[in-house]
Design a protein around this motif. Structure first.
Motif: not given
Length: 261
Positions: A142-154
Motif C-alpha cells: 500500500a505504501h509503494g502504491t500510494a507514493w507512485a500515485h503521489w509522483f503521478a500528481r506531480k
C-alpha cells in the motif's frame, strides 16, 4: 505430511532461503537509509516500520538455515560482499526518492510474490511462518502504491522521474525469478512452492501492471529476461555483489564487540 525432499531439492531450498534472507536484510537497510530523507515526516515513519519488518523477516529466514546445518552467526556477520545472494537492485543505496519507491514496489513486490508461492509449502518451517510475513507486507504494498500515485500528481516531471526509476529496475526484478530450469521445476514438483520461473514472473507482472501501465512502460514487462551469466543459486548475475560499505554496515563491523550470543 511434509515432503521427503531429495538431496538436490534440499540444496535448492537452502539456496532459496538464503536468497530471500539476504534480500530482506538489504531491503531493510535501504529503507532505513531514507528514514530521514523522505519528502514528509509520515514517509520517514513508515520507512522505519518497514525496515523493522524486513530485518525481522531476515532474522527469521536466517534462523531457518539451522535446519541445513548452517552457521547462522557466520552467515549474518562473517561473509564478504561476494557471498551475498541479494537481488542486484539492492547493491547500492537508492539515488533518489523515485528509486526508493521503485524498490518498494518492484523488489518488495517480487519478494512477496515468492513468499505467496510458498503458502502451502511441503516444507513445514516455511509454511508455518509465511502467513505472518505476508500480513506485514500488505502495508508495504500500500505504501509503494500510494507514493507512485503521489509522483503521478506531480505532473510530467514527477511521472518522468518515476518512469525512469521503474524502467531501470524492472529488468532486474523480472530476471530475479530465474529461468524455467530443472532445479526450479523440482521445487514445484516436490511441493516446496506452487510455481517458479515464468509463472512467478507472470504473477509479479499482474501485480505491478497497473503502476507500469500508468507510467507507460507495461510493454517492457513482456520482454524475455536475459539470463546470460545468471547464477541461479544466488539469483543474480555472476561476479556482482553489494557495495562493501553496505555489507560492513549490515555485518555490524563497528559494533562487533557488542554482538550478543
Amino acid at each position: 505430511m511434509d515432503a521427503d525432499l531429495t538431496p538436490g531439492t534440499r540444496t535448492a531450498v537452502r539456496d532459496l532461503i538464503l536468497v530471500m534472507a539476504d534480500s530482506k536484510r538489504l531491503l531493510g537497510t535501504r529503507y532505513a537509509g531514507w528514514m530521514l530523507g523522505a519528502p514528509e515526516l509520515e514517509g520517514g515513519i513508515a520507512l522505519a516500520s518497514m525496515a523493522q519488518d524486513e530485518w525481522g523477516h531476515g532474522r527469521l529466514l536466517y534462523a531457518l538455515l539451522k535446519d541445513f546445518d548452517e552457521d547462522v552467526d557466520a552467515l549474518e556477520h562473517g561473509r564478504e560482499p561476494d557471498a551475498y545472494c541479494s537481488i542486484e537492485a539492492l547493491d547500492h543505496e537508492a539515488s533518489d526518492w523515485a528509486s526508493l519507491v521503485a524498490l518498494n514496489v518492484l523488489v518488495d513486490g517480487a519478494l512477496t510474490v515468492q513468499f505467496e508461492a510458498m503458502r502451502e509449502s511441503s516444507w513445514a518451517p516455511m509454511r508455518q511462518r509465511v502467513e505472518k510475513m505476508l500480513d506485514e507486507e500488505q502495508f508495504h504494498a500500500a505504501h509503494g502504491t500510494a507514493w507512485a500515485h503521489w509522483f503521478a500528481r506531480k505532473g510530467d516531471d514527477g511521472r518522468a522521474m518515476l518512469r525512469d526509476a521503474f524502467a531501470a529496475m524492472l529488468p532486474t526484478a523480472l530476471r530475479w525469478f530465474g529461468p524455467d530450469s530443472d532445479r526450479a521445476k523440482a521445487l514445484v514438483a516436490e511441493g516446496v512452492m506452487d510455481a517458479s520461473g515464468s509463472n512467478l514472473r507472470a504473477r509479479f507482472v499482474a501485480r505491478v501492471e497497473p503502476i507500469l501501465a500508468n507510467l507507460g512502460i507495461d510493454g517492457e514487462a513482456k520482454a524475455a529476461p536475459d539470463f546470460g551469466d545468471f547464477d541461479e543459486a544466488r539469483r543474480r548475475v555472476a561476479g556482482t555483489a553489494p557495495d562493501a560499505k553496505t555489507i560492513e554496515h549490515v555485518r555490524g563491523d563497528k559494533n562487533r564487540a557488542f554482538l550478543m550470543d
